[in-house]
Design a protein around this motif. Structure first.
Motif, PDB file in Angstrom:
ATOM      1  N   LEU A  58       0.873  -1.285   0.007  1.00 44.68           N
ATOM      2  CA  LEU A  58       0.036   0.125  -0.038  1.00 44.68           C
ATOM      3  C   LEU A  58       0.880   1.200  -0.042  1.00 44.68           C
ATOM      4  CD1 LEU A  58      -2.931   1.102   0.346  1.00 44.68           C
ATOM      5  CD2 LEU A  58      -2.356   1.273   2.939  1.00 44.68           C
ATOM      6  N   TYR A  59       1.983   1.158   0.636  1.00 41.65           N
ATOM      7  CA  TYR A  59       2.750   2.455   1.001  1.00 41.65           C
ATOM      8  C   TYR A  59       3.512   2.599  -0.258  1.00 41.65           C
ATOM      9  CZ  TYR A  59       6.297   5.447   2.414  1.00 41.65           C
ATOM     10  OH  TYR A  59       7.320   6.723   2.554  1.00 41.65           O
ATOM     11  N   ALA A  60       4.189   1.370  -1.011  1.00 43.28           N
ATOM     12  CA  ALA A  60       4.952   1.487  -2.070  1.00 43.28           C
ATOM     13  C   ALA A  60       4.102   2.265  -3.292  1.00 43.28           C
ATOM     14  CB  ALA A  60       5.649   0.085  -2.300  1.00 43.28           C
ATOM     15  N   ASN A  61       2.990   1.627  -3.301  1.00 41.76           N
ATOM     16  CA  ASN A  61       1.981   1.906  -4.629  1.00 41.76           C
ATOM     17  C   ASN A  61       1.504   3.470  -4.357  1.00 41.76           C
ATOM     18  OD1 ASN A  61       1.947  -0.435  -5.939  1.00 41.76           O
ATOM     19  ND2 ASN A  61       0.499  -1.174  -4.881  1.00 41.76           N
ATOM     20  N   SER A  62       1.518   3.831  -3.266  1.00 42.69           N
ATOM     21  CA  SER A  62       1.046   5.356  -3.110  1.00 42.69           C
ATOM     22  C   SER A  62       2.245   6.334  -3.438  1.00 42.69           C
ATOM     23  CB  SER A  62       0.653   5.616  -1.553  1.00 42.69           C
ATOM     24  OG  SER A  62       1.655   5.544  -0.724  1.00 42.69           O
ATOM     25  N   HIS A  63       3.297   5.886  -3.454  1.00 43.15           N
ATOM     26  CA  HIS A  63       4.662   6.663  -3.753  1.00 43.15           C
ATOM     27  C   HIS A  63       5.320   6.226  -4.859  1.00 43.15           C
ATOM     28  CE1 HIS A  63       3.961   7.360   0.673  1.00 43.15           C
ATOM     29  NE2 HIS A  63       4.655   8.509   0.186  1.00 43.15           N
ATOM     30  N   ARG A  64       4.641   5.393  -5.756  1.00 41.97           N
ATOM     31  CA  ARG A  64       5.236   4.900  -7.091  1.00 41.97           C
ATOM     32  C   ARG A  64       5.130   5.890  -8.156  1.00 41.97           C
ATOM     33  NH1 ARG A  64       1.815   2.582 -11.048  1.00 41.97           N
ATOM     34  NH2 ARG A  64      -0.349   2.092  -9.763  1.00 41.97           N
ATOM     35  N   LYS A  65       5.876   5.909  -9.037  1.00 45.36           N
ATOM     36  CA  LYS A  65       5.730   6.805 -10.505  1.00 45.36           C
ATOM     37  C   LYS A  65       4.512   6.351 -11.017  1.00 45.36           C
ATOM     38  CE  LYS A  65      10.557   8.152 -10.652  1.00 45.36           C
ATOM     39  NZ  LYS A  65      11.716   8.095 -11.317  1.00 45.36           N
ATOM     40  N   LYS A  66       3.913   7.263 -11.842  1.00 47.97           N
ATOM     41  CA  LYS A  66       2.761   7.016 -12.413  1.00 47.97           C
ATOM     42  C   LYS A  66       2.800   5.894 -13.601  1.00 47.97           C
ATOM     43  CE  LYS A  66       0.206  10.979 -11.935  1.00 47.97           C
ATOM     44  NZ  LYS A  66      -0.461  10.719 -10.637  1.00 47.97           N
ATOM     45  N   ASP A  67       3.905   5.619 -14.340  1.00 44.76           N
ATOM     46  CA  ASP A  67       4.281   4.988 -15.110  1.00 44.76           C
ATOM     47  C   ASP A  67       4.587   3.328 -14.878  1.00 44.76           C
ATOM     48  OD1 ASP A  67       6.501   5.953 -14.419  1.00 44.76           O
ATOM     49  OD2 ASP A  67       7.472   5.659 -16.462  1.00 44.76           O
ATOM     50  N   ALA A  68       5.058   3.385 -13.424  1.00 46.41           N
ATOM     51  CA  ALA A  68       5.656   2.131 -12.888  1.00 46.41           C
ATOM     52  C   ALA A  68       4.653   1.136 -12.719  1.00 46.41           C
ATOM     53  CB  ALA A  68       6.287   2.469 -11.524  1.00 46.41           C
ATOM     54  N   GLU A  69       4.787  -0.066 -12.839  1.00 45.91           N
ATOM     55  CA  GLU A  69       3.916  -1.089 -12.425  1.00 45.91           C
ATOM     56  C   GLU A  69       3.508  -1.312 -10.953  1.00 45.91           C
ATOM     57  OE1 GLU A  69       3.223  -5.718 -13.753  1.00 45.91           O
ATOM     58  OE2 GLU A  69       4.197  -4.437 -15.076  1.00 45.91           O
ATOM     59  N   PRO A  70       2.197  -1.611 -10.786  1.00 43.84           N
ATOM     60  CA  PRO A  70       1.888  -1.550  -9.301  1.00 43.84           C
ATOM     61  C   PRO A  70       2.476  -2.803  -8.619  1.00 43.84           C
ATOM     62  CG  PRO A  70      -0.047  -1.916 -10.772  1.00 43.84           C
ATOM     63  CD  PRO A  70       1.113  -1.394 -11.590  1.00 43.84           C
ATOM     64  N   LEU A  71       2.699  -2.699  -7.378  1.00 43.74           N
ATOM     65  CA  LEU A  71       3.401  -3.744  -6.466  1.00 43.74           C
ATOM     66  C   LEU A  71       2.287  -4.474  -6.068  1.00 43.74           C
ATOM     67  CD1 LEU A  71       6.445  -1.781  -5.217  1.00 43.74           C
ATOM     68  CD2 LEU A  71       6.541  -3.489  -6.904  1.00 43.74           C
ATOM     69  N   THR A  72       2.457  -5.587  -5.691  1.00 48.01           N
ATOM     70  CA  THR A  72       1.413  -6.747  -4.824  1.00 48.01           C
ATOM     71  C   THR A  72       1.949  -7.003  -3.587  1.00 48.01           C
ATOM     72  OG1 THR A  72       2.305  -8.684  -5.745  1.00 48.01           O
ATOM     73  CG2 THR A  72       0.750  -7.545  -7.027  1.00 48.01           C
ATOM     74  N   ILE A  73       1.279  -7.651  -2.585  1.00 49.42           N
ATOM     75  CA  ILE A  73       1.776  -8.090  -1.641  1.00 49.42           C
ATOM     76  C   ILE A  73       2.796  -9.016  -1.673  1.00 49.42           C
ATOM     77  CG2 ILE A  73      -0.369  -7.447  -0.166  1.00 49.42           C
ATOM     78  CD1 ILE A  73      -0.783 -10.612   0.072  1.00 49.42           C
ATOM     79  N   TYR A  74       2.934  -9.938  -2.833  1.00 48.35           N
ATOM     80  CA  TYR A  74       3.866 -10.984  -3.054  1.00 48.35           C
ATOM     81  C   TYR A  74       5.148 -10.260  -3.277  1.00 48.35           C
ATOM     82  CZ  TYR A  74      -0.490 -13.618  -3.095  1.00 48.35           C
ATOM     83  OH  TYR A  74      -1.583 -14.180  -2.721  1.00 48.35           O
ATOM     84  N   ASP A  75       5.277  -9.102  -3.653  1.00 41.87           N
ATOM     85  CA  ASP A  75       6.488  -8.608  -3.815  1.00 41.87           C
ATOM     86  C   ASP A  75       7.211  -8.072  -2.545  1.00 41.87           C
ATOM     87  OD1 ASP A  75       6.527  -8.206  -6.797  1.00 41.87           O
ATOM     88  OD2 ASP A  75       5.112  -6.584  -6.359  1.00 41.87           O
ATOM     89  N   LEU A 129       6.306 -10.323   0.398  1.00 39.92           N
ATOM     90  CA  LEU A 129       6.121 -11.419   1.081  1.00 39.92           C
ATOM     91  C   LEU A 129       7.190 -12.596   0.699  1.00 39.92           C
ATOM     92  CD1 LEU A 129       3.765 -12.299   3.094  1.00 39.92           C
ATOM     93  CD2 LEU A 129       2.616 -13.276   1.332  1.00 39.92           C
ATOM     94  N   PRO A 130       8.231 -12.784   1.650  1.00 35.06           N
ATOM     95  CA  PRO A 130       9.343 -13.753   1.029  1.00 35.06           C
ATOM     96  C   PRO A 130       8.853 -14.991   1.209  1.00 35.06           C
ATOM     97  CG  PRO A 130       9.774 -12.670   3.174  1.00 35.06           C
ATOM     98  CD  PRO A 130       8.607 -11.926   2.837  1.00 35.06           C
ATOM     99  N   ARG A 158       3.002 -16.578  -4.949  1.00 37.88           N
ATOM    100  CA  ARG A 158       1.891 -15.867  -6.036  1.00 37.88           C
ATOM    101  C   ARG A 158       0.702 -17.212  -6.169  1.00 37.88           C
ATOM    102  NH1 ARG A 158       3.598 -11.107  -7.889  1.00 37.88           N
ATOM    103  NH2 ARG A 158       5.835 -10.664  -7.255  1.00 37.88           N
ATOM    104  N   PRO A 159      -0.458 -16.551  -6.285  1.00 40.70           N
ATOM    105  CA  PRO A 159      -1.449 -17.527  -6.883  1.00 40.70           C
ATOM    106  C   PRO A 159      -1.198 -18.035  -8.361  1.00 40.70           C
ATOM    107  CG  PRO A 159      -2.311 -15.487  -6.240  1.00 40.70           C
ATOM    108  CD  PRO A 159      -1.101 -15.482  -5.957  1.00 40.70           C
ATOM    109  N   ALA A 160      -1.507 -18.774  -8.881  1.00 39.57           N
ATOM    110  CA  ALA A 160      -1.260 -19.506  -9.986  1.00 39.57           C
ATOM    111  C   ALA A 160      -2.238 -18.704 -11.017  1.00 39.57           C
ATOM    112  CB  ALA A 160      -1.725 -20.939 -10.483  1.00 39.57           C
ATOM    113  N   ASP A 161      -1.742 -18.215 -12.108  1.00 38.07           N
ATOM    114  CA  ASP A 161      -2.332 -17.588 -13.321  1.00 38.07           C
ATOM    115  C   ASP A 161      -3.572 -18.206 -13.812  1.00 38.07           C
ATOM    116  OD1 ASP A 161      -0.646 -15.488 -13.138  1.00 38.07           O
ATOM    117  OD2 ASP A 161       0.536 -16.129 -14.852  1.00 38.07           O
ATOM    118  N   SER A 162      -4.728 -17.672 -14.267  1.00 37.63           N
ATOM    119  CA  SER A 162      -5.892 -18.152 -14.777  1.00 37.63           C
ATOM    120  C   SER A 162      -5.801 -18.633 -16.201  1.00 37.63           C
ATOM    121  CB  SER A 162      -7.117 -17.346 -14.557  1.00 37.63           C
ATOM    122  OG  SER A 162      -7.126 -16.292 -15.459  1.00 37.63           O
TER     123      SER A 162
END
Length: 79
Positions: free
Chosen positions: A42-59, A61-62, A66-70
């Motif tokens: 949440l914190y990282a996404n609120s401070h990321r650049k507009k063109d940067a890809e959003p981060l998830t909790i799995y980034d 969570l050591p 990650r859930p499997a892709d559908s």
């Protein structure tokens, strides 16, 4: 483990398994780790650049997987 086998019915074991699959492990440490990962994302996404890809909790969570892709998500990445 033997005591659990003697005291729990098959139906109760299935209920606990369903609960664990839905809510995750009962380990308090992992629950705290997941909560911190959510806050970090949440914190990282609120401070990321507009063109940067959003981060998830799995980034953050050591020990998380990650859930499997559908099928649709996998097909979209194949182009």
């Amino acid at each position: 483990m033997e005591e659990a086998r003697q005291r729990l019915s098959y139906a109760e074991v299935r209920q606990w398994a369903a609960y664990r699959n839905k809510h995750g492990r009962l380990d308090a440490g992992q629950r705290v780790e997941r909560a911190m990962a959510q806050l970090s994302a949440l914190y990282a996404n609120s401070h990321r650049k507009k063109d940067a890809e959003p981060l998830t909790i799995y980034d953050f969570l050591p020990h998380g997987q990650r859930p499997a892709d559908s099928l649709e998500q996998a097909m979209a990445t194949w182009g």
